[in-house]
Design a protein around this motif. Structure first.
Motif, PDB file in Angstrom:
ATOM      1  N   GLY A   1     -28.625   8.168  52.776  1.00  0.00           N
ATOM      2  CA  GLY A   1     -29.385   9.415  52.699  1.00  0.00           C
ATOM      3  C   GLY A   1     -28.525  10.633  53.015  1.00  0.00           C
ATOM      4  N   SER A   2     -27.677  10.518  54.058  1.00  0.00           N
ATOM      5  CA  SER A   2     -26.826  11.650  54.448  1.00  0.00           C
ATOM      6  C   SER A   2     -25.803  11.951  53.363  1.00  0.00           C
ATOM      7  CB  SER A   2     -26.090  11.342  55.754  1.00  0.00           C
ATOM      8  OG  SER A   2     -26.998  11.040  56.752  1.00  0.00           O
TER       9      SER A   2
ATOM     10  N   SER B   1     -25.772  11.050  50.147  1.00  0.00           N
ATOM     11  CA  SER B   1     -26.328  11.514  48.867  1.00  0.00           C
ATOM     12  C   SER B   1     -26.979  12.891  49.016  1.00  0.00           C
ATOM     13  CB  SER B   1     -27.319  10.496  48.299  1.00  0.00           C
ATOM     14  OG  SER B   1     -28.317  10.238  49.250  1.00  0.00           O
ATOM     15  N   GLY B   2     -27.686  13.121  50.112  1.00  0.00           N
ATOM     16  CA  GLY B   2     -28.355  14.406  50.319  1.00  0.00           C
ATOM     17  C   GLY B   2     -27.366  15.549  50.435  1.00  0.00           C
ATOM     18  N   ILE B   3     -26.384  15.370  51.320  1.00  0.00           N
ATOM     19  CA  ILE B   3     -25.404  16.446  51.519  1.00  0.00           C
ATOM     20  C   ILE B   3     -24.516  16.565  50.279  1.00  0.00           C
ATOM     21  CG2 ILE B   3     -23.459  17.224  52.963  1.00  0.00           C
ATOM     22  CD1 ILE B   3     -24.900  15.705  55.313  1.00  0.00           C
TER      23      ILE B   3
ATOM     24  N   LEU C   1     -25.266  15.873  47.153  1.00  0.00           N
ATOM     25  CA  LEU C   1     -26.005  16.519  46.062  1.00  0.00           C
ATOM     26  C   LEU C   1     -26.072  18.033  46.290  1.00  0.00           C
ATOM     27  CD1 LEU C   1     -27.777  15.985  43.490  1.00  0.00           C
ATOM     28  CD2 LEU C   1     -29.738  16.026  45.013  1.00  0.00           C
ATOM     29  N   ALA C   2     -26.318  18.415  47.549  1.00  0.00           N
ATOM     30  CA  ALA C   2     -26.402  19.856  47.864  1.00  0.00           C
ATOM     31  C   ALA C   2     -25.065  20.542  47.583  1.00  0.00           C
ATOM     32  CB  ALA C   2     -26.808  20.037  49.324  1.00  0.00           C
ATOM     33  N   ILE C   3     -23.961  19.889  47.982  1.00  0.00           N
ATOM     34  CA  ILE C   3     -22.632  20.480  47.753  1.00  0.00           C
ATOM     35  C   ILE C   3     -22.360  20.582  46.244  1.00  0.00           C
ATOM     36  CG2 ILE C   3     -20.144  20.059  48.015  1.00  0.00           C
ATOM     37  CD1 ILE C   3     -20.766  18.885  50.790  1.00  0.00           C
TER      38      ILE C   3
ATOM     39  N   PHE D   1     -24.493  20.717  43.776  1.00  0.00           N
ATOM     40  CA  PHE D   1     -25.329  21.723  43.117  1.00  0.00           C
ATOM     41  C   PHE D   1     -24.886  23.140  43.496  1.00  0.00           C
ATOM     42  CE2 PHE D   1     -29.113  24.244  42.219  1.00  0.00           C
ATOM     43  CZ  PHE D   1     -29.352  23.834  40.919  1.00  0.00           C
ATOM     44  N   ALA D   2     -24.437  23.301  44.744  1.00  0.00           N
ATOM     45  CA  ALA D   2     -23.958  24.627  45.172  1.00  0.00           C
ATOM     46  C   ALA D   2     -22.730  25.027  44.354  1.00  0.00           C
ATOM     47  CB  ALA D   2     -23.636  24.610  46.665  1.00  0.00           C
ATOM     48  N   PHE D   3     -21.827  24.073  44.108  1.00  0.00           N
ATOM     49  CA  PHE D   3     -20.653  24.376  43.275  1.00  0.00           C
ATOM     50  C   PHE D   3     -21.062  24.670  41.829  1.00  0.00           C
ATOM     51  CE2 PHE D   3     -17.796  22.526  46.591  1.00  0.00           C
ATOM     52  CZ  PHE D   3     -16.930  23.615  46.672  1.00  0.00           C
TER      53      PHE D   3
ATOM     54  N   VAL E   1     -23.894  26.069  40.897  1.00  0.00           N
ATOM     55  CA  VAL E   1     -24.430  27.438  40.909  1.00  0.00           C
ATOM     56  C   VAL E   1     -23.286  28.447  41.014  1.00  0.00           C
ATOM     57  CG1 VAL E   1     -25.826  29.075  42.257  1.00  0.00           C
ATOM     58  CG2 VAL E   1     -26.670  26.764  41.858  1.00  0.00           C
ATOM     59  N   ARG E   2     -22.309  28.147  41.874  1.00  0.00           N
ATOM     60  CA  ARG E   2     -21.172  29.058  42.048  1.00  0.00           C
ATOM     61  C   ARG E   2     -20.371  29.190  40.744  1.00  0.00           C
ATOM     62  NH1 ARG E   2     -16.751  29.001  46.808  1.00  0.00           N
ATOM     63  NH2 ARG E   2     -15.082  30.039  45.716  1.00  0.00           N
TER      64      ARG E   2
ATOM     65  N   VAL F   1     -29.934  12.437  39.083  1.00  0.00           N
ATOM     66  CA  VAL F   1     -31.332  12.405  38.637  1.00  0.00           C
ATOM     67  C   VAL F   1     -31.619  11.111  37.866  1.00  0.00           C
ATOM     68  CG1 VAL F   1     -33.021  13.518  37.109  1.00  0.00           C
ATOM     69  CG2 VAL F   1     -31.587  14.921  38.593  1.00  0.00           C
TER      70      VAL F   1
END
Lengths: 369, 84
Positions: B23-24, B26-28, B30-32, B34-36, B38-39, B74
């Motif tokens: 969970g940690s 994949s969660g972190i 995925l966030a990283i 997706f943030a890249f 968006v950037r 996804v």
């Protein structure tokens, strides 16, 4: 004839629980998307309802037993299932009225455990199952989601911190639509199956379908999927407001961190086969995403009320389930017992609605203000 | 109910540890990712409109790579839901 009536009562109660499950858990899926304006409220709820409906068809690995491994499955009767459903529906409606997110699965387990305790005594409860499948996950889920969402939002702010806010906000809003859709799909897959399991169990006990390797009838799948989707579409606005704006005022990146981390944690748990509550995960994620930015951004009073509701879920649903079973049993059990319980519930609901109407002051006549 | 006091099976703690790890990560992760994404998207849009300098190709490559990771996540999620 009597068995047919009891079957109808249990099926209708199971679908009513399914409706409250969708109604109660809408907030898990849509609250952050609505509060960050990733989606208009009505569209968010419509998408969640449709994906809940679709999710119910994705997998039919129904356990065929409820509270499996927590109570002695061999002792479960339709009376106990009915009383358990009454306990779960009561707790779902009470927490909705108070605007508090709480786990529908735990409410169902609590209701069944309470009814089982009254019916068969403590020997029918598997303590290790209760601890390992309910209590440990209930503590672990919000803590894990809190940490993952908190760390995620810190990384996100570091990566996109110097970008223009407009495109970044639009990007995270799109991310929220994707993560919210995944959550809605997962919710439909997991939660509609609980109802399918209950109805299948009732059909086996009634003798309508065989007990060895029972197949879920298609009408059960359709009705369970429809009930949870309709419940979701009705939208539990009180809880949506709590999750979306009363805990923290969140931006799109925080909404994505809470939802995306939540979806990842839930799917990791599904992969491992460890039961986690969607409500606990998303609530923990929302608080974590807020606290990582600034501790004082979180309204800890609201978060504390949520934690109290979580602790009370199993005892309160259990007490109601046990009481419903006792009344049903005193009324003679069989079909008569559940009918007496339903009549009592109807009287209590009518009295409650009447008291609410009396308390609401009449609107001022025009010109008198 | 006496079994409540019994020690919890080791498998429960093992599963919990696995959920925490998977969970940690994949969660972190995925966030990283997706943030890249968006950037990269924000920077390439800025470069295209002449609002900032930098390599459009590099930023588009960043968008493509992180986009693939997110789409893969996804697809894996839906696969897990179906085959759980």
């Amino acid at each position: 004839m009597s068995a047919d009536v009891l079957l109808v009562i249990v099926v209708v109660s199971a679908l009513a629980f399914d409706f409250t499950n969708g109604f109660h858990d809408t907030a898990n899926v849509v609250a952050t998307s609505i509060s960050t304006r990733a989606l208009p409220a009505k569209l968010a709820i419509l998408i969640a309802a449709v994906l809940n409906f679709v999710g119910a068809f994705l997998s039919l690995e129904v356990a065929a037993t409820i509270a499996s491994g927590i109570v002695d499955s061999g002792e479960i009767t339709l009376q106990i299932v009915f009383a358990g459903l009454v306990g779960a529906i009561f707790w779902n409606m009470l927490t909705w009225w108070l605007g508090l997110p709480s786990s529908s699965s735990h409410a169902l387990i609590g209701g069944v455990v309470g009814a089982m305790l009254i019916a068969n005594g403590p020997g029918a409860i598997i303590g290790e199952g209760l601890l390992g499948k309910v209590i440990v996950p209930a503590v672990a889920a919000p803590v894990l989601a809190f940490a993952v969402a908190g760390i995620s939002i810190l990384f996100i702010y570091r990566i996109v911190g110097r970008q223009r806010p407009g495109p970044v906000t639009r990007g995270f809003r799109l991310g929220q639509i994707a993560s919210g859709s995944l959550l809605a799909l997962a919710h439909g897959t997991n939660d509609a199956q609980k109802t399918m399991g209950i109805i299948t169990l009732a059909l086996v006990a009634h003798g309508s379908i065989g007990g060895t390797d029972p197949q879920v009838p298609f009408w059960v799948v359709i009705s369970s999927a429809s009930a949870i989707a309709l419940g979701t579409y009705s939208g539990g606005w009180r809880i949506i407001r709590t999750m979306g704006s009363k805990i923290i005022k969140m931006d799109a990146a925080q909404g994505f961190a809470a939802q995306g981390s939540g979806a990842a944690v839930i799917l990791a748990a599904t992969h491992v086969g460890f039961p986690l509550s969607t409500t606990h995960v998303i609530s923990g994620g929302v608080v974590g995403a807020g606290a990582a930015k600034r501790l004082s951004a979180v309204k800890w009073g609201v978060a504390g009320n949520m934690a109290i509701a979580w602790v009370l879920t199993i005892p309160a649903a259990g007490l109601t389930g046990g009481l419903a079973f006792e009344i049903s049993d005193l009324a003679g059990g069989g079909t008569r017992g559940p009918i007496v319980v339903l009549v009592l519930i109807a009287i209590l609901v009518a009295a409650f609605l009447r008291s609410q109407r009396v308390r609401t002051p009449p609107p001022l006549a025009e010109g008198t203000a | 109910m006496s079994a409540v006091a019994a020690p919890l099976a080791l498998s429960v703690w093992g599963e919990l540890l696995e959920v925490i790890l998977v969970g940690s990560i994949s969660g972190i992760g995925l966030a990283i990712a997706f943030a890249f994404l968006v950037r990269g998207a924000a920077q390439s849009s800025g470069i295209r409109h002449g609002e900032r300098e930098g390599s459009l190709v590099l930023n588009l490559a960043l968008v493509a790579a992180t986009g693939l990771i997110c789409v893969g996540a996804v697809v894996f999620a839906v696969y897990e839901m179906i085959n759980g």
